[in-house]
Motif scaffolding. Sequence first.
Motif, mmCIF file in Angstrom:
data_model
loop_
_atom_site.group_PDB
_atom_site.id
_atom_site.type_symbol
_atom_site.label_atom_id
_atom_site.label_comp_id
_atom_site.label_asym_id
_atom_site.label_seq_id
_atom_site.Cartn_x
_atom_site.Cartn_y
_atom_site.Cartn_z
ATOM 1 N N ILE A 62 -9.709 -8.070 2.426
ATOM 2 C CA ILE A 62 -9.323 -6.656 2.272
ATOM 3 C C ILE A 62 -7.977 -6.554 1.575
ATOM 4 N N ASP A 63 -7.014 -7.383 1.983
ATOM 5 C CA ASP A 63 -5.696 -7.357 1.361
ATOM 6 C C ASP A 63 -5.783 -7.698 -0.132
ATOM 7 N N ASP A 64 -6.588 -8.702 -0.475
ATOM 8 C CA ASP A 64 -6.738 -9.078 -1.882
ATOM 9 C C ASP A 64 -7.418 -7.970 -2.685
ATOM 10 N N ASP A 65 -8.445 -7.347 -2.091
ATOM 11 C CA ASP A 65 -9.128 -6.240 -2.743
ATOM 12 C C ASP A 65 -8.156 -5.089 -3.000
ATOM 13 N N TRP A 66 -7.334 -4.793 -2.018
ATOM 14 C CA TRP A 66 -6.309 -3.741 -2.129
ATOM 15 C C TRP A 66 -5.355 -4.078 -3.274
ATOM 16 N N LYS A 67 -4.862 -5.301 -3.272
ATOM 17 C CA LYS A 67 -3.886 -5.717 -4.285
ATOM 18 C C LYS A 67 -4.492 -5.636 -5.690
ATOM 19 N N GLU A 68 -5.774 -5.953 -5.808
ATOM 20 C CA GLU A 68 -6.426 -5.956 -7.113
ATOM 21 C C GLU A 68 -6.840 -4.562 -7.577
ATOM 22 N N ASN A 69 -7.314 -3.717 -6.648
ATOM 23 C CA ASN A 69 -7.925 -2.453 -7.052
ATOM 24 C C ASN A 69 -7.089 -1.206 -6.768
ATOM 25 N N VAL A 70 -6.264 -1.230 -5.742
ATOM 26 C CA VAL A 70 -5.514 -0.030 -5.366
ATOM 27 C C VAL A 70 -4.061 -0.105 -5.820
ATOM 28 N N GLU A 71 -3.447 -1.250 -5.580
ATOM 29 C CA GLU A 71 -2.019 -1.378 -5.883
ATOM 30 C C GLU A 71 -1.673 -1.075 -7.336
ATOM 31 N N PRO A 72 -2.459 -1.542 -8.328
ATOM 32 C CA PRO A 72 -2.108 -1.207 -9.719
ATOM 33 C C PRO A 72 -2.082 0.302 -9.977
ATOM 34 N N GLU A 73 -3.016 1.020 -9.370
ATOM 35 C CA GLU A 73 -3.023 2.476 -9.543
ATOM 36 C C GLU A 73 -1.815 3.111 -8.870
ATOM 37 N N LEU A 74 -1.441 2.603 -7.688
ATOM 38 C CA LEU A 74 -0.245 3.101 -7.020
ATOM 39 C C LEU A 74 0.994 2.843 -7.868
ATOM 40 N N ARG A 75 1.086 1.651 -8.421
ATOM 41 C CA ARG A 75 2.234 1.318 -9.268
ATOM 42 C C ARG A 75 2.314 2.262 -10.466
ATOM 43 N N ASP A 76 1.166 2.543 -11.098
ATOM 44 C CA ASP A 76 1.144 3.487 -12.224
ATOM 45 C C ASP A 76 1.535 4.889 -11.780
ATOM 46 N N LEU A 77 0.985 5.332 -10.657
ATOM 47 C CA LEU A 77 1.313 6.652 -10.124
ATOM 48 C C LEU A 77 2.810 6.773 -9.886
ATOM 49 N N PHE A 78 3.376 5.768 -9.223
ATOM 50 C CA PHE A 78 4.805 5.823 -8.898
ATOM 51 C C PHE A 78 5.665 5.713 -10.153
ATOM 52 N N ALA A 79 5.278 4.868 -11.097
ATOM 53 C CA ALA A 79 6.043 4.739 -12.343
ATOM 54 C C ALA A 79 6.032 6.055 -13.114
ATOM 55 N N ASN A 80 4.867 6.695 -13.192
ATOM 56 C CA ASN A 80 4.777 7.988 -13.875
ATOM 57 C C ASN A 80 5.593 9.052 -13.155
ATOM 58 N N ALA A 81 5.588 9.014 -11.830
ATOM 59 C CA ALA A 81 6.374 9.977 -11.053
ATOM 60 C C ALA A 81 7.863 9.826 -11.361
ATOM 61 N N VAL A 82 8.337 8.592 -11.345
ATOM 62 C CA VAL A 82 9.755 8.350 -11.623
ATOM 63 C C VAL A 82 10.085 8.770 -13.057
ATOM 64 N N ASP A 83 9.191 8.521 -13.997
ATOM 65 C CA ASP A 83 9.416 8.943 -15.382
ATOM 66 C C ASP A 83 9.571 10.463 -15.482
ATOM 67 N N MET A 84 8.771 11.205 -14.731
ATOM 68 C CA MET A 84 8.885 12.672 -14.741
ATOM 69 C C MET A 84 10.237 13.108 -14.180
ATOM 70 N N VAL A 85 10.690 12.439 -13.138
ATOM 71 C CA VAL A 85 12.000 12.759 -12.555
ATOM 72 C C VAL A 85 13.097 12.480 -13.588
ATOM 73 N N VAL A 86 12.986 11.360 -14.279
ATOM 74 C CA VAL A 86 13.967 11.023 -15.316
ATOM 75 C C VAL A 86 13.999 12.127 -16.377
ATOM 76 N N ASP A 87 12.827 12.597 -16.796
ATOM 77 C CA ASP A 87 12.762 13.672 -17.790
ATOM 78 C C ASP A 87 13.437 14.943 -17.271
ATOM 79 N N ASP A 88 13.172 15.282 -16.018
ATOM 80 C CA ASP A 88 13.798 16.481 -15.438
ATOM 81 C C ASP A 88 15.311 16.318 -15.363
ATOM 82 N N LEU A 89 15.767 15.133 -14.992
ATOM 83 C CA LEU A 89 17.211 14.894 -14.901
ATOM 84 C C LEU A 89 17.878 14.989 -16.268
ATOM 85 N N ALA A 90 17.170 14.575 -17.319
ATOM 86 C CA ALA A 90 17.720 14.665 -18.668
ATOM 87 C C ALA A 90 17.946 16.117 -19.077
#
Length: 163
Positions: free
Chosen positions: A54-82
């Motif tokens: 289950i942990d490996d499945d999570w790391k392979e299938n869910v974590e990459p999407e979470l990382r993208d979601l969080f990276a995009n979220a932080v990018d939006m905050v950076v844009d707002d701060l600019a």
Amino acid sequence: MNIRITEDGGAQLDDIDEFAAMLIRELPGIARSDDDRAQARIYQRPTGGEDDDIDDDWKENVEPELRDLFANAVDMVVDDLAAMKHDELEGLMLIIPPNHLDPWMHTLNLARLALGEIWDVTEDDMNSGHGSANGDPERTMAILKIDFYGMLMEFLIRLKWED
């Protein structure tokens, strides 16, 4: 600092003092922390190591999407701060568009989790106030940031979900 809902359902922070502005500007860097402890906290294994499949499945299938979601979220905050600007009537002002409220909440939460892990902040530390940092000014500042980001997140949640 004042926080209010905008006509379009976003948020406006105005009359932001320099200390609060500093904390807000530091937010993306903290949320993007590559500290191993912070990364382990943010991307925890769902079974805590009890089920490798289950942990490996999570790391392979869910974590990459979470990382993208969080990276995009932080990018939006950076844009707002600019776009943060000084207005003669409103002082230092930040506008958060309605479709950026969730990314701001993600980013605030990421920063709080990272700070908590990096500085080993406990629930007791948070309940006893900033004096629990044992005289360490950096740890005291980390606890203050966790409080500040939590307060800001609470206001954004209220703005988003209260009519």
